[in-house]
Design an enzyme around this catalytic site. Structure first.
Site, PDB file in Angstrom:
ATOM      1  N   CYS A 187      -3.398  28.523  -2.809  1.00 57.12           N
ATOM      2  CA  CYS A 187      -3.862  27.182  -3.149  1.00 57.12           C
ATOM      3  C   CYS A 187      -4.311  27.157  -4.607  1.00 57.12           C
ATOM      4  O   CYS A 187      -4.867  28.145  -5.116  1.00 57.12           O
ATOM      5  CB  CYS A 187      -5.023  26.803  -2.230  1.00 57.12           C
ATOM      6  SG  CYS A 187      -5.752  25.188  -2.582  1.00 57.12           S
ATOM      7  N   TYR A 202      -2.998  17.845  -8.385  1.00 54.07           N
ATOM      8  CA  TYR A 202      -2.709  19.196  -8.848  1.00 54.07           C
ATOM      9  C   TYR A 202      -2.271  19.187 -10.312  1.00 54.07           C
ATOM     10  O   TYR A 202      -1.111  19.419 -10.643  1.00 54.07           O
ATOM     11  CB  TYR A 202      -1.649  19.842  -7.953  1.00 54.07           C
ATOM     12  CG  TYR A 202      -2.137  20.026  -6.531  1.00 54.07           C
ATOM     13  CD1 TYR A 202      -2.927  21.121  -6.186  1.00 54.07           C
ATOM     14  CD2 TYR A 202      -1.831  19.101  -5.544  1.00 54.07           C
ATOM     15  CE1 TYR A 202      -3.395  21.286  -4.896  1.00 54.07           C
ATOM     16  CE2 TYR A 202      -2.299  19.253  -4.246  1.00 54.07           C
ATOM     17  CZ  TYR A 202      -3.078  20.348  -3.930  1.00 54.07           C
ATOM     18  OH  TYR A 202      -3.542  20.505  -2.646  1.00 54.07           O
ATOM     19  N   HIS A 230     -11.274   5.726  -0.531  1.00 47.97           N
ATOM     20  CA  HIS A 230     -11.477   4.466   0.175  1.00 47.97           C
ATOM     21  C   HIS A 230     -12.945   4.044   0.210  1.00 47.97           C
ATOM     22  O   HIS A 230     -13.252   2.960   0.708  1.00 47.97           O
ATOM     23  CB  HIS A 230     -10.929   4.572   1.594  1.00 47.97           C
ATOM     24  CG  HIS A 230      -9.443   4.767   1.631  1.00 47.97           C
ATOM     25  ND1 HIS A 230      -8.862   5.956   2.004  1.00 47.97           N
ATOM     26  CD2 HIS A 230      -8.426   3.931   1.300  1.00 47.97           C
ATOM     27  CE1 HIS A 230      -7.545   5.830   1.916  1.00 47.97           C
ATOM     28  NE2 HIS A 230      -7.255   4.630   1.489  1.00 47.97           N
ATOM     29  N   HIS A 236       0.845  -1.190   0.000  1.00 44.29           N
ATOM     30  CA  HIS A 236       0.000   0.000   0.000  1.00 44.29           C
ATOM     31  C   HIS A 236       0.880   1.240   0.000  1.00 44.29           C
ATOM     32  O   HIS A 236       1.743   1.384   0.848  1.00 44.29           O
ATOM     33  CB  HIS A 236      -0.895  -0.004   1.244  1.00 44.29           C
ATOM     34  CG  HIS A 236      -1.999   1.005   1.195  1.00 44.29           C
ATOM     35  ND1 HIS A 236      -1.761   2.356   1.127  1.00 44.29           N
ATOM     36  CD2 HIS A 236      -3.349   0.867   1.212  1.00 44.29           C
ATOM     37  CE1 HIS A 236      -2.911   3.000   1.115  1.00 44.29           C
ATOM     38  NE2 HIS A 236      -3.885   2.127   1.152  1.00 44.29           N
ATOM     39  N   ARG A 287      -4.362  25.245   4.825  1.00 45.81           N
ATOM     40  CA  ARG A 287      -4.649  24.149   3.882  1.00 45.81           C
ATOM     41  C   ARG A 287      -3.911  22.906   4.375  1.00 45.81           C
ATOM     42  O   ARG A 287      -2.705  22.766   4.199  1.00 45.81           O
ATOM     43  CB  ARG A 287      -4.183  24.515   2.466  1.00 45.81           C
ATOM     44  CG  ARG A 287      -4.364  23.370   1.440  1.00 45.81           C
ATOM     45  CD  ARG A 287      -5.832  23.047   1.253  1.00 45.81           C
ATOM     46  NE  ARG A 287      -6.060  22.084   0.181  1.00 45.81           N
ATOM     47  CZ  ARG A 287      -6.508  20.838   0.379  1.00 45.81           C
ATOM     48  NH1 ARG A 287      -6.707  20.412   1.621  1.00 45.81           N
ATOM     49  NH2 ARG A 287      -6.753  20.036  -0.636  1.00 45.81           N
TER      50      ARG A 287
END
Length: 670
Positions: free
Chosen positions: A303, A441, A178, A154, A255
């Site tokens: 952001c 992004y 998930h 994972h 953020r």
């Protein structure tokens, strides 16, 4: 857990390396599993690491599970054979024995109709298998899982370990990925039993029995505009956004992708720097402060989702992500040491690399909470790039929300590259393989709704943008001559004819009012910010008080000017990394009739918008739309609308900013 691959070691051809708490044998990559964004492929392919003791467990279907009791490899005998090979038999014998002692279940407990072939474990049993255990366990809802073999396979294995010995419920709630059926199928491979009924209420553990990963988060200023509480994401309040050139630290936008790591002793915080040849060197925070020349940079961080709500509203299309308004940007003075100086001290051939003689292409950053990202090598090597390793903000140590005790600062770039809680820097031939570099992004065309994330580069330098952050209305006043001209229609032959567009009734009322026939509006003071990435200075800000019919230039505030003798400029750095504040004063023309009935209604105004304007008029209000757009020194300018730049993630929303202003109708004529 999040799709994270923050390990920053040197990768050999054909191998992919992920973070893991101990050494594993690297296996060749399988098919397209090198792409971290292919979450299902990554989890269903053979693990990229294999534990040296035993292979991954086979998948058990519901049919085989009913025929198979608790797996022998999870019994005490399995544990004994495993640990005896390490010479620790007497210490760990029986560690994995399921608890078969009689239960003190409540007398009114409902019957346990779960799979009788699987054992029950008390939560006290689970807590013994924490991150320090040789075989970590977690619970999800009422089930118990042995995740020993899952950790190396994972990409978020180190985050899973944080939940070891307890529940992963709260961690999985952070990441919506998930919530997919195939992820539960993957997790089901590691099922070893159920939480005992004695520890359940209505089939679930009590909330107080589930660890809150955000328990150590710091207090925040209540004036921040909260977008999400856990993890904390919050805007700088509109009224404070450009009230000062330097954003107060407590009001700097927040953020966070996960929790805020707890640092008990910042002096013991260690930064590891790894070079292309795999060599490493460690620096304590004190080393950075004492061995290197300090540097200051005044820079705005923004952001990539700033103004996403604006895009959603005006493109009339849904965007995925936090619906930020205009407050996901702030400006501060950052202090630290230059990344280039630290790399050179660690043995990186800096001058040789600046001359182009290097295989290095990227610098990767990783934080304590597993966030990871990278930048191209160029800005890190550029003496004018001002890339810092930061330990202070606005003259004080970094606050917890902003990276305490150490963070990266990559000015002029999307804030996602300025990794907080920094603990590792790697010079590399490839960029970070983390989710935040490979998937979150990036930008795609407005026609792309199901993007192939491998087809686009990660966002680095930011585009130009601007926003209106304050509008203050004053007295009623006659409109200036240039605005009056806009009330005159233009005939097809090009001759301007002064035609009054008001209805006969309105003209009659105006004539009877004498001087009231002169077009009037409200005086207004308008202010805001403009910003362009890459260190490009803002050279012009254009403002319209009548929805784009007329434009005028705003005053650019010289915030970098020295205010007095023996004082320094508040601006530091080699380029224009800070935002540009601006202000404008004028008279807003407010129509006498609702815009929905006007002949010059813009074609992009929707029926819904017109109905709203009509309602405003019925409520005794007059409304107008204010616009702002900016231009930087490279003559980059903002696009007019969002149709051409809409993208599903809502990144880089930088069209002209529009603000609707309404005023009560003038009740008394002057």
């Amino acid at each position: 857990m999040p799709i994270i691959a923050p390990t920053l070691g040197r990768r050999l051809p054909g191998e992919l390396i992920f973070a893991a708490p101990r050494r594993f044998t690297a296996l060749p990559r399988h098919g397209n599993c090198l792409s971290v964004e292919r979450f299902r492929c990554l989890h269903t392919s053979p693990p990229l690491y294999r534990a040296p003791v035993e292979p991954p467990r086979p998948v058990r279907t519901n049919e085989t599970r009913t025929k198979q009791r608790y797996s022998p490899r999870h019994t005490g005998s399995a544990a004994v054979s495993l640990i005896a090979s390490a010479g620790l038999l007497s210490l760990f014998a029986g560690l994995f024995e399921p608890d078969t002692a009689p239960r003190d279940a409540p007398s009114n407990a409902p019957p346990d109709d779960r799979d009788p072939d699987l054992p029950r474990f008390r939560l006290s049993d689970v807590r013994k298998h924490d991150a320090k255990s040789d075989r970590p366990w977690v619970t999800y809802e009422d089930k118990v899982y042995d995740i020993t073999d899952w950790i190396p396979a994972h990409p978020g294995g180190d985050v899973i370990l944080r939940a070891a010995g307890g529940s992963i419920d709260a961690y999985w709630d952070i990441f919506s990925i998930h919530k997919s059926p195939h992820v539960y199928e993957i997790l089901d491979q590691y099922l070893i039993g159920f939480v005992d009924s004695a520890d359940l209420v209505d089939g679930r553990p009590l909330p107080e029995q589930i660890e809150d990963p955000f328990r150590d988060d710091p207090p925040r200023d209540p004036r921040l505009i909260t977008m999400t509480e856990k993890p904390r994401n919050a805007e700088t309040p509109l009224e404070e956004l450009t009230a000062s050139f330097i954003t107060p630290t407590d009001l700097f936008y927040v953020r966070n992708h996960m929790w805020v790591p707890k640092v008990d002793d910042p002096d013991q915080h260690t930064l590891t720097v790894e070079l292309l040849d795999g060599s490493t060197k460690e620096y304590t925070l004190n080393d950075l402060k004492t061995k290197f020349k300090p540097a200051k940079v005044t820079a705005a961080l923004q952001c990539s989702g700033n103004r996403r709500k604006d895009m959603t509203t005006h493109a009339h299309k849904k965007t995925n992500g936090l619906q930020w308004n205009v407050g996901a940007i702030s400006n501060a003075v950052w202090e630290g040491v230059r990344l280039a100086d630290v790399l050179a001290d660690a043995g990186f051939p800096l001058e040789q690399a600046r001359a182009g003689d290097t295989e290095a292409r990227h610098v990767q950053f990783a934080g304590e909470e597993s966030y990871a990202a990278s930048i191209p090598i160029g800005p890190a090597l550029d003496p004018r790039g001002d890339v810092l390793l930061v330990y202070a903000m606005n003259g004080r140590p970094l606050p917890p929300d902003h990276g305490f005790p150490l963070r990266a600062l990559v000015p002029g770039h999307v804030a996602a590259r300025s990794v907080k809680w920094l603990n590792r820097v790697v010079v590399s031939e490839e960029e970070s393989q983390s989710q935040w570099q490979q998937k979150d992004y990036k930008l795609f065309g407005p026609n792309v709704t199901d993007p192939d994330w491998s087809k686009a580069p990660a966002i680095q330098e930011m585009p130009i943008t601007s926003a209106i952050t304050a509008v203050k209305l004053g007295d009623w006043a006659p409109l200036p001559p240039e605005t009056k001209e806009q009330n005159m229609s233009t005939q097809p032959n090009g001759n301007a004819e002064k035609t009054d567009r008001r209805s006969d009734t309105q003209v009659a009322r105006s004539n009877s009012a004498g001087s009231a026939a002169t077009p009037r509006g409200r005086r207004a003071s308008v202010a805001g910010y403009a910003y362009s990435g890459g260190g490009r200075a803002i050279i012009r800000v254009d403002v319209s008080l009548d929805n784009g019919k007329t434009w005028d230039q705003a005053e650019l505030i010289d915030d970098c000017a020295v205010q007095g003798p023996n004082q320094e400029s508040p601006c530091s750095g080699h380029k224009s990394w800070a935002w540009q504040r601006w202000r404008y004063e004028g008279v807003i023309p407010l129509p006498d009739e609702p815009r929905g009935s006007r002949a010059d209604a813009r074609p992009d105004e929707t029926k819904k918008g017109l109905e709203k304007e009509d309602q405003d008029h019925e409520d005794g209000k007059r409304c107008q739309t204010l616009l702002v757009k900016a231009t930087d020194e490279a003559y980059n300018a903002q696009p007019e609308g969002y149709d051409a730049i809409w993208n599903a993630r809502g990144n880089l929303a930088n069209a002209w900013h529009r603000v609707r202003v309404c005023s009560e109708c003038e009740s008394k004529k002057e």
